[in-house]
Design a protein around this motif. Structure first.
Motif, PDB file in Angstrom:
ATOM      1  N   ARG A   1      -8.998   4.358  -7.943  1.00  0.00           N
ATOM      2  CA  ARG A   1      -8.542   5.582  -7.138  1.00  0.00           C
ATOM      3  C   ARG A   1      -7.968   6.876  -8.036  1.00  0.00           C
ATOM      4  N   GLU A   2      -7.077   6.157  -8.925  1.00  0.00           N
ATOM      5  CA  GLU A   2      -5.902   7.106  -9.840  1.00  0.00           C
ATOM      6  C   GLU A   2      -6.254   7.583 -11.006  1.00  0.00           C
TER       7      GLU A   2
ATOM      8  N   ARG B   1       0.553  -1.307   0.229  1.00  0.00           N
ATOM      9  CA  ARG B   1       0.195   0.261   0.570  1.00  0.00           C
ATOM     10  C   ARG B   1       0.664   1.282   0.427  1.00  0.00           C
TER      11      ARG B   1
ATOM     12  N   TYR C   1      -6.359   1.045  -7.184  1.00  0.00           N
ATOM     13  CA  TYR C   1      -5.132   2.022  -6.311  1.00  0.00           C
ATOM     14  C   TYR C   1      -5.700   2.685  -8.387  1.00  0.00           C
TER      15      TYR C   1
ATOM     16  N   ARG D   1       2.321   6.704  -6.928  1.00  0.00           N
ATOM     17  CA  ARG D   1       1.394   8.328  -7.374  1.00  0.00           C
ATOM     18  C   ARG D   1       2.345   9.505  -7.287  1.00  0.00           C
TER      19      ARG D   1
ATOM     20  N   ALA E   1       2.607   2.104  -3.316  1.00  0.00           N
ATOM     21  CA  ALA E   1       1.347   2.626  -3.921  1.00  0.00           C
ATOM     22  C   ALA E   1       1.298   3.949  -3.941  1.00  0.00           C
ATOM     23  N   GLU E   2       1.610   4.026  -2.661  1.00  0.00           N
ATOM     24  CA  GLU E   2       2.116   6.340  -2.692  1.00  0.00           C
ATOM     25  C   GLU E   2       2.693   7.148  -3.574  1.00  0.00           C
TER      26      GLU E   2
END
Length: 249
Positions: free
Chosen positions: A98-99, A47, A95, A54, A50-51
């Motif tokens: 979300r992205e 997790r 993601y 971004r 994944a940030e």
């Protein structure tokens, strides 16, 4: 794609011009160790990783990089536990949803390399939908390597050429570097300029072996979840300081 020098852009900095690589690839390593250091489950590291994706995507956009290729899931990662693979697939779904808006806002085109169909129809369909919806974006191409292995990629290219030679559609005497490159997953991308690996490991792990022939390699001790805009900028600065000779003096 070819292996000739790419026309990297030059950005004027406060002290000296910085040469920006057109194509940057990253082996994102260290999620598990990041979690272990904090006594957290491995999925927490994924997790946090994944940030970092971004942040790095935004840094690539802000710095004028044309292509960012990320090693998200190798063909060898299937050896991990069933629970971890399931968690990774769930994170991809989350993601991706979300992205998608961020990709559209920043005009980022999504491209997949590897064999993502192995993740099942439901996730593969979502991935293909995101690829289609971002196809006209032109600020950055974000390439996600899923179920990718460079040796398998090269073996597939060799099989295709061998089949063509057997069928009489390919003259073996004409097989050259370009003939192989035209069969690689990256054939429509600019040459790889800079390859970064995090976590202190110093190897390529079956990632873009052909494409990295003349790429600059940059290894950092930072675990992937801690990789940020400053780390990306430092990698670009190091790239800018190097003299690329491509076999010349």
């Amino acid at each position: 794609m070819n292996l000739t020098p790419s026309a990297s852009s030059v950005v004027e900095g406060p002290s000296a011009p910085v040469t920006v690589p057109r194509h940057v690839a990253i082996i994102m390593d260290g999620n598990g160790r990041w979690a272990a250091k904090r006594s957290l489950p491995r999925v927490a590291g994924h997790r946090a990783g994944a940030e970092a994706v971004r942040r790095t995507m935004q840094a690539a956009v802000d710095n004028g990089v044309e292509v960012l290729t990320l090693y998200a899931f190798s063909s060898e990662n299937w050896r991990r536990s069933e629970d971890e693979v399931s968690d990774l697939k769930g994170l991809m779904r989350f993601y991706l949803e979300r992205e998608l808006g961020t990709l559209q806002k920043e005009k980022v085109r999504l491209k997949l390399i590897g064999e993502p169909a192995a993740f099942g129809n439901e996730l593969y369909d979502r991935l293909q939908k995101a690829v289609a919806e971002t196809a006209s974006n032109d600020r950055l191409t974000l390439v996600i390597a899923l179920n990718y292995g460079s040796q398998a990629e090269l073996a597939a290219a060799a099989r295709a050429l061998a089949q063509g030679a057997r069928d009489g559609t390919v003259d073996p005497d004409t097989i050259d570097i370009g003939a192989i490159e035209n069969l690689l997953h990256t054939r429509d991308l600019p040459p790889l300029d800079l390859l970064i690996r995090t976590s202190g490991e110093v190897r390529l792990s079956n990632f873009l072996l052909w494409q990295a022939a003349y790429a600059e390699l940059h290894f950092v001790d930072t675990l992937w979840p801690d990789f940020d805009e400053a780390a990306f900028a430092a990698a670009l600065a190091e790239f800018s300081r190097r003299q690329r000779r491509f076999g010349g003096r």
